[in-house]
Design a protein around this motif. Structure first.
Motif, short mmCIF file in Angstrom:
data_model
loop_
_atom_site.label_atom_id
_atom_site.label_comp_id
_atom_site.label_asym_id
_atom_site.label_seq_id
_atom_site.Cartn_x
_atom_site.Cartn_y
_atom_site.Cartn_z
N TYR A 1 7.11 28.66 49.55
CA TYR A 1 7.27 28.19 50.92
C TYR A 1 8.25 27.02 50.97
O TYR A 1 8.33 26.22 50.02
CB TYR A 1 5.92 27.72 51.49
N THR B 1 8.99 23.53 52.12
CA THR B 1 8.17 22.38 52.54
C THR B 1 9.00 21.29 53.22
O THR B 1 8.46 20.51 54.01
CB THR B 1 7.43 21.78 51.33
N ASP C 1 7.98 25.02 47.29
CA ASP C 1 6.79 24.67 46.51
C ASP C 1 6.53 25.62 45.36
O ASP C 1 5.45 25.61 44.77
CB ASP C 1 5.56 24.58 47.42
N ASN D 1 1.97 32.69 57.44
CA ASN D 1 0.98 31.67 57.78
C ASN D 1 0.54 30.94 56.52
O ASN D 1 0.15 31.56 55.53
CB ASN D 1 -0.23 32.32 58.46
N LYS D 2 0.64 29.63 56.57
CA LYS D 2 0.19 28.81 55.46
C LYS D 2 -0.66 27.67 56.01
O LYS D 2 -0.18 26.84 56.78
CB LYS D 2 1.38 28.24 54.68
N GLU D 3 -1.92 27.68 55.63
CA GLU D 3 -2.86 26.63 56.05
C GLU D 3 -2.87 26.47 57.56
O GLU D 3 -2.84 25.35 58.09
CB GLU D 3 -2.52 25.31 55.35
N GLY D 4 -2.83 27.60 58.26
CA GLY D 4 -2.98 27.58 59.71
C GLY D 4 -1.71 27.37 60.50
O GLY D 4 -1.74 27.33 61.73
N SER D 5 -0.57 27.26 59.82
CA SER D 5 0.69 27.08 60.54
C SER D 5 1.75 28.01 59.94
O SER D 5 1.64 28.44 58.79
CB SER D 5 1.17 25.63 60.47
N SER D 6 2.76 28.28 60.73
CA SER D 6 3.83 29.19 60.29
C SER D 6 4.85 28.42 59.46
O SER D 6 5.29 27.34 59.86
CB SER D 6 4.51 29.83 61.50
N SER D 7 5.21 29.00 58.34
CA SER D 7 6.19 28.37 57.45
C SER D 7 7.15 29.44 56.94
O SER D 7 6.80 30.62 56.85
CB SER D 7 5.49 27.71 56.26
#
Length: 551
Positions: free
Chosen positions: A154, A156, A171, A140-146
């Motif tokens: 991550y 991007t 990133d 989870n990154k900033e509320g979304s799955s990555s």
């Protein structure tokens, strides 16, 4: 009875070779598509990738990244490179050592195309040019799955197609593993008891070797922390030694403490994704294996059923496992994992699943593929001709292997290396897809195990089950026939070719040789090794891989 499908999975790097002949200049092919190549793409976006382009130029990789090939580049942005330089205490790329930069760039490059659709929660199918594997997962990154790579960066911008591969924009800068498996263990104080056992038995030196001559060494260690040992009554190394050391010398190969540590070491690199793809794993303890299963998305070791009784398994701490080392990977067990003496268990072997096939992401379970004679497949060899992977069929997992046998252009045999088999007696069922050939296009084959012919029956690819009536299953089994698929079909043939007495736990050779006739379409799907006395008819399998355990 433990139901298990043993699927071969060992990851091997695909090499893309650019030949330069002596005294003759060979022009590099720039592209075979209208897409720009990797380097040209990066140069189009200097605001994102000028630092990466600078690294590529500095280490001398500009030519091959702008030439024909099949590469995957994990491309850190300018911001990512800047952060990395700051962490290194450097003000610019020019201040970095060229060899270090070359190693860093190799860690970001694979010599085959890997899209995110091929990612698993574990290692990628091939090693990087640096020689280490990358692992991927979803976080989870900033509320979304990555997608996250090596737990360091991550993705991007995924799957940017170029003329010579694919770019995955990340990133952060990926950094290689710096420590051996032994050194990783030593750095974590929570493993102090287990570490002392590793040292006292001499296995620290084993787990500290990266290269032995020309051979790269890989190990997987399943380590027990102090709490796991204390929970079982071993709050100190002295307590553990008192329980297991029965010779007084932990370095003695037959000492129980020596064997206990050896049982926690697998002689290969196996991330969790690899572990769950095979039902059992050879250890450094002679003849002994560790089994695994996935329950509610958790990995359990030695969670088995024998003689109708459930043996509670040991959970792997997934969040603290898959720790990469220079010579393997470290996993953490959440409880004590004693060595378990194994009874034979069934192995349901999918012939159409081996690393050289499964890593062909554009073909495996998507399209047919032809392996020409001489293809470098570690566990499958044949005399001549081609071996075809057939997809979209009614076999197990919707595929099977097809080979010509006995024809003028084909050979007379094919040989496989089996999955790991625990010592014991097994009935061997060769499972094939019958194709009506007729006339002079019928072939009959002899099956051999470790060069010994199996004498119960020959394999006749043109013969189908005489009945699929469930009421006659026992009668058919007695005659050496079964249907192994659901729904039952006459062309899904299981033929009991013989009984083998496996004397040594390990991998063995299974060979199919022409006894008479010839045919160009012989469809090989599975081989079942089922312990004598166990249920030979079930489980059966659906084309999606689902096991059906009862009628």
């Amino acid at each position: 009875m433990k139901k298990m499908i043993t699927l071969a999975v060992i990851a091997i790097t695909m090499l893309v070779i650019i030949s330069v002949q002596s005294c003759k200049k060979t022009d590099l092919v720039e592209s075979t598509t209208t897409d720009v190549n990797i380097l040209a793409y990066l140069k189009q976006f200097p605001d994102q990738f000028s630092s990466l382009v600078n690294i590529i130029d500095k280490v001398g990789y500009s030519d091959f990244l702008n030439a024909y090939g099949t590469y995957t580049l994990f491309a850190p942005t300018n911001a990512a490179v800047k952060t990395w330089l700051q962490q290194k205490g450097k003000g610019s790329i020019d201040q970095m050592d060229a060899d270090e930069l070359k190693g860093l760039l190799k860690l970001h490059l694979l010599e085959e195309v890997v899209n995110t659709s091929n990612f698993t929660d574990g290692k990628l199918p091939a090693a990087t040019m640096y020689g280490q594997y990358l692992i991927t997962g979803v976080a989870n990154k900033e509320g979304s799955s990555s997608y996250i790579v090596n737990r360091q960066a991550y993705i991007t911008q995924p799957n940017i197609t170029t003329g010579n591969g694919v770019i995955q924009v990340i990133d952060g800068v990926l950094t290689p593993a710096q420590y051996s498996v032994a050194q990783l263990l030593e750095q974590d104080a929570s493993f102090s008891i287990f570490l002392q056992a590793v040292k006292e038995t001499g296995y620290y030196d084993t787990l500290n070797v990266v290269q032995q001559g020309d051979v790269r060494k890989w190990y997987t260690l399943i380590a027990e922390n102090n709490q796991a040992l204390a929970d079982s009554g071993y709050s100190s190394y002295a307590a553990l030694k008192a329980r297991y050391c029965n010779t007084g010398d932990p370095k003695n190969a037959v000492d129980s403490l020596h064997l206990f540590v050896a049982y926690h070491i697998l002689p290969d690199i196996k991330y969790l994704a690899d572990i769950v793809m095979a039902g059992s794993h050879e250890t450094l303890a002679p003849l002994e294996v560790i089994t695994d299963k996935v329950v509610n998305q958790q990995v359990l070791l030695n969670d088995d059923e024998f003689n109708g009784e459930h043996e509670q398994g040991v959970l792997i701490d997934q969040a603290s496992s898959d720790v990469s080392a220079t010579n393997g990977v470290l996993h953490r067990a959440t409880a004590h994992l004693p060595m378990k003496l194994r009874s034979p268990f069934p192995v349901y072997w999918d012939l159409a699943q081996f690393p050289e096939l499964t890593r062909l992401a554009a073909y495996y379970r998507k399209a047919n593929y032809v392996f020409e004679y001489g293809s470098d497949i570690a566990d499958v060899k044949w005399e001549k001709g081609s071996l075809t992977y057939q997809n979209g069929k009614s076999g197990f997992l919707g595929d099977y292997l097809q080979i010509q046998l006995g024809t003028s252009s084909s050979g007379s045999w094919i040989e496989f290396t089996t999955p790991l088999l625990v010592k014991g007696k097994y009935k061997v069922w060769f499972c094939y897809r019958q194709e009506a050939s007729g006339g002079d296009k019928n072939v009959t084959c002899q099956v051999s195990f470790d060069s010994v012919p199996l004498t119960s029956a020959l394999v006749q690819f043109h013969v189908k089950n005489s009945t699929v009536d469930a009421a006659k299953d026992a009668e058919q089994e007695a005659l050496g026939w079964k249907c192994y698929m659901v729904p039952a079909a006459g062309f899904a043939v299981g033929r009991m070719v013989g009984i083998v007495d496996v004397k040594v736990t390990g991998r063995h050779k299974l060979k199919l040789s022409v006894a008479a006739g010839s045919n160009g379409t012989n469809d090989m799907d599975m081989v079942h090794f089922i312990p004598v006395g166990a249920n030979q008819i079930y489980p059966r399998f659906k084309t999606d891989g689902t096991l059906v355990t009862t009628p």
